[in-house]
Design a protein around this motif. Structure first.
Motif, PDB file in Angstrom:
ATOM      1  N   UNK A   1      -0.427  -8.517  11.760  1.00 17.75           N
ATOM      2  CA  UNK A   1      -1.438  -7.459  11.661  1.00 17.75           C
ATOM      3  C   UNK A   1      -0.845  -6.106  12.031  1.00 17.75           C
ATOM      4  N   UNK A   2       0.026  -6.075  13.041  1.00 20.00           N
ATOM      5  CA  UNK A   2       0.698  -4.821  13.405  1.00 20.00           C
ATOM      6  C   UNK A   2       1.555  -4.320  12.240  1.00 20.00           C
ATOM      7  N   UNK A   3       2.265  -5.242  11.596  1.00 20.80           N
ATOM      8  CA  UNK A   3       3.060  -4.869  10.427  1.00 20.80           C
ATOM      9  C   UNK A   3       2.164  -4.332   9.315  1.00 20.80           C
ATOM     10  N   UNK A   4       0.965  -4.912   9.175  1.00 20.56           N
ATOM     11  CA  UNK A   4       0.026  -4.438   8.169  1.00 20.56           C
ATOM     12  C   UNK A   4      -0.436  -3.014   8.433  1.00 20.56           C
ATOM     13  N   UNK A   5      -0.660  -2.701   9.709  1.00 19.21           N
ATOM     14  CA  UNK A   5      -1.066  -1.340  10.082  1.00 19.21           C
ATOM     15  C   UNK A   5       0.029  -0.340   9.722  1.00 19.21           C
ATOM     16  N   UNK A   6       1.282  -0.686  10.051  1.00 18.68           N
ATOM     17  CA  UNK A   6       2.396   0.212   9.749  1.00 18.68           C
ATOM     18  C   UNK A   6       2.572   0.385   8.249  1.00 18.68           C
ATOM     19  N   UNK A   7       2.447  -0.712   7.507  1.00 18.85           N
ATOM     20  CA  UNK A   7       2.593  -0.635   6.050  1.00 18.85           C
ATOM     21  C   UNK A   7       1.495   0.230   5.432  1.00 18.85           C
ATOM     22  N   UNK A   8       0.252   0.059   5.892  1.00 18.79           N
ATOM     23  CA  UNK A   8      -0.846   0.868   5.344  1.00 18.79           C
ATOM     24  C   UNK A   8      -0.676   2.342   5.699  1.00 18.79           C
ATOM     25  N   UNK A   9      -0.070   2.609   6.856  1.00 21.21           N
ATOM     26  CA  UNK A   9       0.187   3.990   7.242  1.00 21.21           C
ATOM     27  C   UNK A   9       1.241   4.620   6.334  1.00 21.21           C
ATOM     28  N   UNK A  10       2.233   3.844   5.962  1.00 22.38           N
ATOM     29  CA  UNK A  10       3.299   4.356   5.096  1.00 22.38           C
ATOM     30  C   UNK A  10       2.815   4.589   3.670  1.00 22.38           C
ATOM     31  N   UNK A  11       1.934   3.707   3.170  1.00 23.24           N
ATOM     32  CA  UNK A  11       1.455   3.834   1.790  1.00 23.24           C
ATOM     33  C   UNK A  11       0.189   4.678   1.693  1.00 23.24           C
ATOM     34  N   UNK A  12      -0.304   5.151   2.853  1.00 22.23           N
ATOM     35  CA  UNK A  12      -1.502   5.996   2.911  1.00 22.23           C
ATOM     36  C   UNK A  12      -2.748   5.300   2.360  1.00 22.23           C
ATOM     37  N   UNK A  13      -2.751   3.977   2.447  1.00 24.58           N
ATOM     38  CA  UNK A  13      -3.918   3.243   1.978  1.00 24.58           C
ATOM     39  C   UNK A  13      -3.646   1.762   1.884  1.00 24.58           C
ATOM     40  N   UNK A  14      -4.702   1.006   1.573  1.00 23.31           N
ATOM     41  CA  UNK A  14      -4.587  -0.434   1.380  1.00 23.31           C
ATOM     42  C   UNK A  14      -5.235  -0.790   0.051  1.00 23.31           C
ATOM     43  N   UNK A  15      -4.863  -1.960  -0.475  1.00 20.70           N
ATOM     44  CA  UNK A  15      -5.430  -2.381  -1.750  1.00 20.70           C
ATOM     45  C   UNK A  15      -5.025  -3.794  -2.069  1.00 20.70           C
ATOM     46  N   UNK A  16      -5.036  -4.121  -3.354  1.00 20.40           N
ATOM     47  CA  UNK A  16      -4.627  -5.452  -3.800  1.00 20.40           C
ATOM     48  C   UNK A  16      -3.175  -5.722  -3.415  1.00 20.40           C
ATOM     49  N   UNK A  17      -2.386  -4.674  -3.376  1.00 17.33           N
ATOM     50  CA  UNK A  17      -0.957  -4.788  -3.084  1.00 17.33           C
ATOM     51  C   UNK A  17      -0.663  -5.093  -1.612  1.00 17.33           C
ATOM     52  N   UNK A  18      -1.623  -4.891  -0.724  1.00 18.12           N
ATOM     53  CA  UNK A  18      -1.393  -5.091   0.707  1.00 18.12           C
ATOM     54  C   UNK A  18      -1.052  -6.553   1.000  1.00 18.12           C
ATOM     55  N   UNK A  19      -0.074  -6.762   1.879  1.00 22.07           N
ATOM     56  CA  UNK A  19       0.355  -8.115   2.182  1.00 22.07           C
ATOM     57  C   UNK A  19       1.182  -8.735   1.084  1.00 22.07           C
ATOM     58  N   UNK A  20       1.690  -7.907   0.184  1.00 20.74           N
ATOM     59  CA  UNK A  20       2.500  -8.420  -0.910  1.00 20.74           C
ATOM     60  C   UNK A  20       1.697  -8.862  -2.107  1.00 20.74           C
ATOM     61  N   UNK A  21       0.358  -8.707  -2.044  1.00 15.83           N
ATOM     62  CA  UNK A  21      -0.489  -9.146  -3.148  1.00 15.83           C
ATOM     63  C   UNK A  21      -0.841 -10.622  -3.030  1.00 15.83           C
ATOM     64  N   UNK A  22      -1.492 -11.164  -4.051  1.00 21.62           N
ATOM     65  CA  UNK A  22      -1.908 -12.570  -4.036  1.00 21.62           C
ATOM     66  C   UNK A  22      -0.686 -13.478  -3.940  1.00 21.62           C
ATOM     67  N   UNK A  23      -0.731 -14.415  -2.993  1.00 20.18           N
ATOM     68  CA  UNK A  23       0.382 -15.340  -2.794  1.00 20.18           C
ATOM     69  C   UNK A  23       1.469 -14.806  -1.887  1.00 20.18           C
ATOM     70  N   UNK A  24       1.325 -13.580  -1.411  1.00 17.10           N
ATOM     71  CA  UNK A  24       2.317 -13.025  -0.492  1.00 17.10           C
ATOM     72  C   UNK A  24       3.426 -12.259  -1.176  1.00 17.10           C
ATOM     73  N   UNK A  25       3.583 -12.465  -2.499  1.00 12.32           N
ATOM     74  CA  UNK A  25       4.610 -11.726  -3.225  1.00 12.32           C
ATOM     75  C   UNK A  25       5.983 -11.867  -2.587  1.00 12.32           C
TER      76      UNK A  25
END
Length: 372
Positions: A270-294
């Motif tokens: 979850x901490x990694x998710x916060x940092x990733x969303x901060x870098x991309x300035x948002x969240x979406x389908x792509x968050x977490x690598x997308x469906x299946x983890x990518x």
């Protein structure tokens, strides 16, 4: 692994003049933080001879949940972000409890859980399939840098903390009558760490300073090192990974320790998710690598194993997350600078994972460890 990492750096430096510039090295460290943090959490699960294939989905769903709380419900990021970390820990703990209760292999439970979380993530998203975080304050996490004298202050604090950890370990060993070499156990590790840290600060200061996500990663590495090397909980993790039945008979609460390991993996994801969303300035389908983890799930597992964490449990040090993330980040960064297509990067990353697991299996056979 260090020799391999240096070899990669030399190779890419010869291929591109940009690779060893302060700006690119700063970008390389920043790009490695999310995968490194994910690998750091995953290694706690790997140490107890389990696997969590839902960490990428936890990464995504908690990031989307925190964004929904901030954007749709007006909840302060100071409350929404910690709640998302607690949610990640709760999800991880829940999957471990299911494994303990039913006895289903963890890879099956977490694989199914990951797909379910992907569905929940899609349900939480608005019609636009994206939450923008610009202006919410979350973007400041990725945009904040620590430079100049403050960067050197962070280096000094980190060195002091490392010294305290090393001295604590030395005292513990001497207390039980073990021989300790001051040169090899104290002087050399501190000197090498100080020089490497100083070099990193010099390089990052030459650009814009230490990015806050990199500093957060360093703090998590320090906390993880303390837990694994200085706490009873860390000892239990290694004991369970090497022989769960022997650990159980010695009085260790195996199910509780496993649940705690999964909870740590979920919270850190979850901490990694916060940092990733901060870098991309948002969240979406792509968050977490997308469906299946990518590729995020693959890279997280690859980073942990490449860094030296055994897939067969009971072996791995905290620096594995850092080394593995740097290897993955170096390969991606270097190939990008060379103009190599994404397909080739995926092939190289996959081959690195296969090679790392193969080496791990060889080590397991040579040391006499038994794995399922």
């Amino acid at each position: 692994m260090i020799i391999g990492l240096v070899a990669l750096w030399v190779f890419f430096a010869l291929q591109s003049d940009v690779f060893i510039t302060p700006r690119n090295l700063s970008n390389l460290l920043l790009q490695s933080t999310v995968v490194g943090i994910m690998a750091l959490g995953l290694m706690f699960v790997l140490l107890v001879r389990e696997i969590d294939l839902s960490i990428a989905a936890i990464h995504g769903v908690t990031a989307v949940m925190s964004a929904k709380m901030i954007v749709d419900y007006g909840i302060s990021p100071w409350l929404a972000l910690p709640l998302s970390v607690l949610l990640g820990a709760a999800i991880g703990s829940g999957s471990a409890r299911w494994v303990n209760w039913i006895g289903v292999p963890s890879f099956v439970v977490t694989l199914g859980l990951g797909l379910a979380l992907n569905g929940i993530q899609l349900l939480l998203l608005p019609a636009t399939a994206r939450f923008g975080l610009m202006g919410t304050g979350v973007e400041l996490i990725a945009q904040t840098t620590i430079e100049g004298i403050y960067a050197w202050l962070a280096w000094a604090v980190g060195l002091v903390v490392l010294a305290l950890l090393i001295l604590s370990s030395v005292r513990r060993r001497r207390r039980v009558g073990l021989e300790v070499s001051v040169m090899h156990s104290v002087a050399i590790p501190l000197t090498v760490s100080a020089l490497i840290g100083a070099g990193v600060v010099v390089v990052l200061n030459a650009n814009q300073g230490i990015p806050l996500p990199v500093l957060i990663f360093a703090v998590l590495l320090g906390l993880g090192g303390y837990i694994l090397n200085e706490s009873q909980f860390g000892l239990y993790l290694y004991a369970i990974g090497n022989n769960a039945e022997a650990a159980r008979r010695s009085g260790i609460k195996v199910t509780r320790i496993r649940a705690a390991a999964f909870a740590i993996a979920g919270g850190v994801a979850a901490i990694a998710g916060i940092i990733a969303s901060s870098r991309t300035l948002g969240v979406g389908v792509f968050s977490g690598g997308g469906v299946g983890g990518g590729t995020l799930l693959l890279e997280s597992i690859a980073a942990a194993v490449i860094g030296g964490v055994s897939l067969f449990g009971g072996r791995g040090a905290i620096h594995a997350a850092l080394l593995g993330a740097l290897v993955i980040g170096t390969v991606q960064n270097g190939l990008n600078l060379m103009g190599v297509k994404n397909e080739v990067r995926l092939i190289v990353t996959g081959l690195l994972l296969v090679l790392a697991v193969s080496i791990d299996k060889i080590i397991e056979k040579l040391t006499g460890q038994q794995a399922y």
